[in-house]
Design an enzyme around this catalytic site. Structure first.
Site, PDB file in Angstrom:
ATOM      1  N   SER A 107      -9.783  46.544   1.877  1.00  0.00           N
ATOM      2  CA  SER A 107      -8.591  45.952   2.458  1.00  0.00           C
ATOM      3  C   SER A 107      -7.493  45.657   1.455  1.00  0.00           C
ATOM      4  O   SER A 107      -6.319  45.741   1.776  1.00  0.00           O
ATOM      5  CB  SER A 107      -8.960  44.653   3.192  1.00  0.00           C
ATOM      6  OG  SER A 107      -9.550  43.731   2.309  1.00  0.00           O
ATOM      7  N   CYS A 108      -7.823  45.243   0.226  1.00  0.00           N
ATOM      8  CA  CYS A 108      -6.741  44.888  -0.683  1.00  0.00           C
ATOM      9  C   CYS A 108      -7.243  44.896  -2.108  1.00  0.00           C
ATOM     10  O   CYS A 108      -8.425  45.004  -2.381  1.00  0.00           O
ATOM     11  CB  CYS A 108      -6.179  43.504  -0.330  1.00  0.00           C
ATOM     12  SG  CYS A 108      -7.391  42.178  -0.475  1.00  0.00           S
ATOM     13  N   GLY A 109      -6.319  44.712  -3.052  1.00  0.00           N
ATOM     14  CA  GLY A 109      -6.701  44.593  -4.443  1.00  0.00           C
ATOM     15  C   GLY A 109      -5.971  45.569  -5.333  1.00  0.00           C
ATOM     16  O   GLY A 109      -5.715  46.701  -4.951  1.00  0.00           O
TER      17      GLY A 109
END
Length: 264
Positions: A107-109
């Site tokens: 999802s993110c990073g």
């Protein structure tokens, strides 16, 4: 490399329970090693790993072109996949500046970033003016479903497509992670250049997605979901045309620095 497999399941209905099955998109840890150093562990679909590695090196600013990636060696290990990347001599000092072993989810990073001061990494050049008109965006969206075999089989994969000015899709990549799908696409285009005017992605438009599009030098980024505040700010700062909430009947132009879609 297999992208999906069938798993047994129980089918619940209002009046009974029966045996069933479901084809699942494969999600596996892929460890990226650069010049012998661990850089990131990505949770992703272990396919098109060579293209992913090239795109990832470009969007992480560890390489400036596909020619800077001297070798990519992907192989299956006991716990997952390992992709060993060797950079050209002139790029090898960069990994020591930002190397950090971390685990990224789907999802993110941002990989290799040690502090907030490193968030706004440089983008080379000014984004070009898009040549595509509104009709081309709708044409690309209409043709995207047919270019998503993994998602058609599993319902669990994002896609990133490169489209020409007429809206024809020239390349598509899929992955359980939206970032990974876009990195695969960027790597594919770096290895075999195509005439791409804009990218179309099946995810929300976050800062990272805008940043990767800027690195690729594409004129416009179109997403089927909504943008974030930082994504819009990043697009405005660097002159990237940004279109969100792409639907068959309407799209939302969030940034239009070249007046590609002027109001009547």
């Amino acid at each position: 490399m297999t992208s999906s497999r069938v798993a047994p399941a129980a089918m619940l209905r209002p009046g009974d329970i029966g045996a069933g099955e479901r084809r699942l998109a494969i999600e596996a840890p892929v460890a990226v090693e650069v010049d012998g150093l661990g850089y990131a562990v990505m949770m992703m679909t272990p396919a098109e790993l060579e293209a992913f590695a090239v795109g990832f090196m470009l969007t992480e600013r560890l390489a400036d072109s596909a020619a800077d990636v001297a070798d990519v060696d992907p192989f299956a290990g006991e716990a997952g996949w390992i992709v060993r990347v060797t950079l050209a001599e002139r790029c090898r000092g960069r990994i020591h500046d930002r190397v950090r072993h971390r685990t990224s989810d789907t999802s993110c990073g941002l990989c290799g970033i040690a502090g907030l001061e490193q968030l706004r990494r440089p983008v080379a050049g000014r984004t070009p003016a898009p040549q595509a008109k509104a009709a081309a965006l709708f044409a690309a969206l209409d043709g995207l479903r047919a270019r998503q075999p993994l998602n058609a089989a599993t319902g669990a994969a994002h896609a990133a497509a490169a489209c020409d000015a007429a809206g024809a899709i020239v390349a598509t990549c899929e992955d359980v992670g939206r970032h990974n799908a876009l990195d695969k696409l960027i790597g594919t285009l770096a290895l075999a250049p195509q005439n791409a005017d804009f990218f179309l992605v099946t995810s929300r438009l976050s800062f990272e997605m805008v940043d990767k599009a800027l690195v690729a030098g594409v004129a416009m980024l179109v997403g089927v979901s909504a943008p974030t505040t930082l994504a819009v700010e990043h697009a405005r700062l660097h002159g990237l045309t940004l279109v969100a909430l792409a639907r068959p009947d309407a799209m939302l132009v969030m940034n239009d620095p070249w007046a590609a879609f002027p109001l009547p």
